[in-house]
Motif scaffolding. Structure first.
Motif, PDB file in Angstrom:
ATOM      1  N   LYS A  33       0.836  -1.205   0.000  1.00 27.56           N
ATOM      2  CA  LYS A  33       0.000   0.000   0.000  1.00 27.56           C
ATOM      3  C   LYS A  33       0.868   1.252   0.000  1.00 27.56           C
ATOM      4  O   LYS A  33       0.579   2.225  -0.713  1.00 27.56           O
ATOM      5  N   LEU A  34       1.937   1.244   0.804  1.00 32.72           N
ATOM      6  CA  LEU A  34       2.835   2.395   0.860  1.00 32.72           C
ATOM      7  C   LEU A  34       3.554   2.600  -0.470  1.00 32.72           C
ATOM      8  O   LEU A  34       3.766   3.731  -0.898  1.00 32.72           O
ATOM      9  N   PHE A  62       7.125  11.020   3.191  1.00 29.89           N
ATOM     10  CA  PHE A  62       5.815  11.410   3.704  1.00 29.89           C
ATOM     11  C   PHE A  62       5.693  12.929   3.634  1.00 29.89           C
ATOM     12  O   PHE A  62       6.689  13.639   3.708  1.00 29.89           O
ATOM     13  N   GLU A  63       4.464  13.400   3.533  1.00 33.53           N
ATOM     14  CA  GLU A  63       4.209  14.838   3.476  1.00 33.53           C
ATOM     15  C   GLU A  63       4.670  15.553   4.741  1.00 33.53           C
ATOM     16  O   GLU A  63       5.189  16.659   4.683  1.00 33.53           O
ATOM     17  N   ASN A  64       4.452  14.901   5.890  1.00 34.38           N
ATOM     18  CA  ASN A  64       4.760  15.565   7.165  1.00 34.38           C
ATOM     19  C   ASN A  64       4.797  14.517   8.277  1.00 34.38           C
ATOM     20  O   ASN A  64       4.545  13.334   8.049  1.00 34.38           O
ATOM     21  N   GLN A  70       0.594   8.497  11.322  1.00 40.44           N
ATOM     22  CA  GLN A  70      -0.555   7.713  10.853  1.00 40.44           C
ATOM     23  C   GLN A  70      -0.091   6.325  10.400  1.00 40.44           C
ATOM     24  O   GLN A  70      -0.720   5.319  10.713  1.00 40.44           O
ATOM     25  N   TRP A  71       1.027   6.261   9.683  1.00 38.12           N
ATOM     26  CA  TRP A  71       1.575   4.967   9.269  1.00 38.12           C
ATOM     27  C   TRP A  71       1.994   4.151  10.488  1.00 38.12           C
ATOM     28  O   TRP A  71       1.654   2.967  10.604  1.00 38.12           O
TER      29      TRP A  71
END
Length: 96
Positions: A33-34, A62-64, A70-71
């Motif tokens: 998924k990642l 990642f964006e932030n 979250q991951w």
């Protein structure tokens, strides 16, 4: 997008490798998924001198930090107590 080097060391108790192997299919599904979302760049298992898995190293983006968290909140290796210690360092993949 910021890139990160993630180094995760497994627990070292007698059942640690068994937990890793039992959880591995769910972890690999998460990695798929990642990868599909563009977050996973590369990764693999760290090995002992006996070539037994003892941790993981990944390069991710990642964006932030909220997206990283979250991951982490969903990562099977954390939920099933495979990874004991996770270090996350800002990283930049060299382009040649």
């Amino acid at each position: 997008m910021p890139q990160y080097l993630i180094t995760a060391l497994d627990y070292t108790d007698d059942q640690a490798l068994d937990r890793r192997m039992a959880t591995r299919p769910a972890h690999l599904e998460m990695v798929k998924k990642l990868k599909a979302s563009g977050n996973f760049i590369l990764g693999g298992a760290m090995l002992s001198p006996e070539e037994k898995m003892k941790g993981s190293t990944m390069v991710m983006e990642f964006e932030n930090e909220a997206a990283i968290q979250q991951w982490l909140d969903q990562e099977p290796y954390l939920l099933q107590k495979v990874w004991e210690k996770v270090d996350i360092t800002l990283f930049k993949v060299a382009t040649v």
